[in-house]
Design a protein around this motif. Structure first.
Motif, short mmCIF file in Angstrom:
data_model
loop_
_atom_site.label_atom_id
_atom_site.label_comp_id
_atom_site.label_asym_id
_atom_site.label_seq_id
_atom_site.Cartn_x
_atom_site.Cartn_y
_atom_site.Cartn_z
N UNK A 67 0.81 -1.23 0.00
CA UNK A 67 0.00 0.00 0.00
C UNK A 67 0.85 1.28 0.00
N UNK A 68 2.11 1.17 0.41
CA UNK A 68 3.00 2.33 0.45
C UNK A 68 3.82 2.48 -0.82
N UNK A 69 3.61 1.58 -1.78
CA UNK A 69 4.35 1.63 -3.04
C UNK A 69 5.70 0.95 -2.97
N UNK A 70 6.01 0.33 -1.83
CA UNK A 70 7.29 -0.38 -1.69
C UNK A 70 7.20 -1.72 -2.41
N UNK A 71 8.30 -2.11 -3.06
CA UNK A 71 8.34 -3.38 -3.79
C UNK A 71 9.32 -4.29 -3.08
N UNK A 72 8.92 -5.53 -2.92
CA UNK A 72 9.79 -6.50 -2.29
C UNK A 72 9.48 -7.89 -2.82
N UNK A 73 10.45 -8.81 -2.75
CA UNK A 73 10.24 -10.17 -3.26
C UNK A 73 9.64 -11.08 -2.19
N UNK A 74 8.98 -12.12 -2.65
CA UNK A 74 8.45 -13.14 -1.75
C UNK A 74 8.63 -14.50 -2.41
N UNK A 75 9.14 -15.46 -1.64
CA UNK A 75 9.24 -16.82 -2.16
C UNK A 75 7.84 -17.36 -2.41
N UNK A 76 7.66 -18.19 -3.43
CA UNK A 76 6.33 -18.68 -3.77
C UNK A 76 5.62 -19.38 -2.62
N UNK A 77 6.34 -20.20 -1.86
CA UNK A 77 5.70 -20.94 -0.77
C UNK A 77 5.23 -20.01 0.36
N UNK A 78 5.91 -18.90 0.55
CA UNK A 78 5.46 -17.91 1.54
C UNK A 78 4.26 -17.15 0.99
N UNK A 79 4.34 -16.74 -0.26
CA UNK A 79 3.25 -15.97 -0.89
C UNK A 79 1.92 -16.72 -0.81
N UNK A 80 1.90 -17.99 -1.19
CA UNK A 80 0.62 -18.74 -1.23
C UNK A 80 0.06 -18.97 0.17
N UNK A 81 0.92 -18.92 1.20
CA UNK A 81 0.42 -19.09 2.56
C UNK A 81 -0.11 -17.79 3.16
N UNK A 82 0.30 -16.65 2.62
CA UNK A 82 -0.10 -15.36 3.18
C UNK A 82 -1.17 -14.63 2.38
N UNK A 83 -1.27 -14.92 1.09
CA UNK A 83 -2.16 -14.13 0.23
C UNK A 83 -3.11 -15.01 -0.55
N UNK A 84 -4.25 -14.45 -0.87
CA UNK A 84 -5.20 -15.12 -1.76
C UNK A 84 -5.77 -14.07 -2.71
N UNK A 85 -6.24 -14.49 -3.88
CA UNK A 85 -6.76 -13.52 -4.85
C UNK A 85 -7.94 -12.71 -4.31
N UNK A 86 -8.00 -11.45 -4.66
CA UNK A 86 -9.13 -10.59 -4.33
C UNK A 86 -10.14 -10.69 -5.45
N UNK A 87 -11.37 -10.97 -5.11
CA UNK A 87 -12.41 -11.10 -6.14
C UNK A 87 -13.37 -9.96 -6.10
#
Length: 87
Positions: A67-87
């Motif tokens: 939300x602050x415009x900062x960009x950072x990387x995330x490993x795929x296994x971490x990403x799928x555990x923390x985020x889900x698609x917004x519908x």
């Protein structure tokens, strides 16, 4: 020790090696030198420049913009555990 829970929020995300076009926010970061994407033998990796220093994003990592415009990387296994698609 206290327990903490992640606050709800959304991020923009793009995955290295997805074959998808770079979104505008990522194109801007590349132009500004904040993200460098390299492709060797059809495998994409990236380096993301953050206020804390440069972070490497190995193949198949997600690049996130918060939300602050900062960009950072995330490993795929971490990403799928923390985020889900917004519908």
């Amino acid at each position: 020790m206290a327990l903490y829970q992640r606050k709800p929020g959304t991020v923009d995300a793009w995955q290295l090696g997805s074959g998808m076009d770079h979104p505008v926010w990522l194109q801007t970061a590349i132009t500004d030198g904040k993200v460098v994407i390299t492709e060797v033998d059809s495998v994409e990796t990236a380096v993301v420049v953050t206020p804390e220093g440069s972070l490497e994003a190995p193949a198949h990592s997600f690049l996130l913009r918060n939300d602050y415009g900062e960009i950072y990387p995330s490993r795929p296994e971490v990403f799928v555990n923390l985020y889900e698609p917004v519908v």
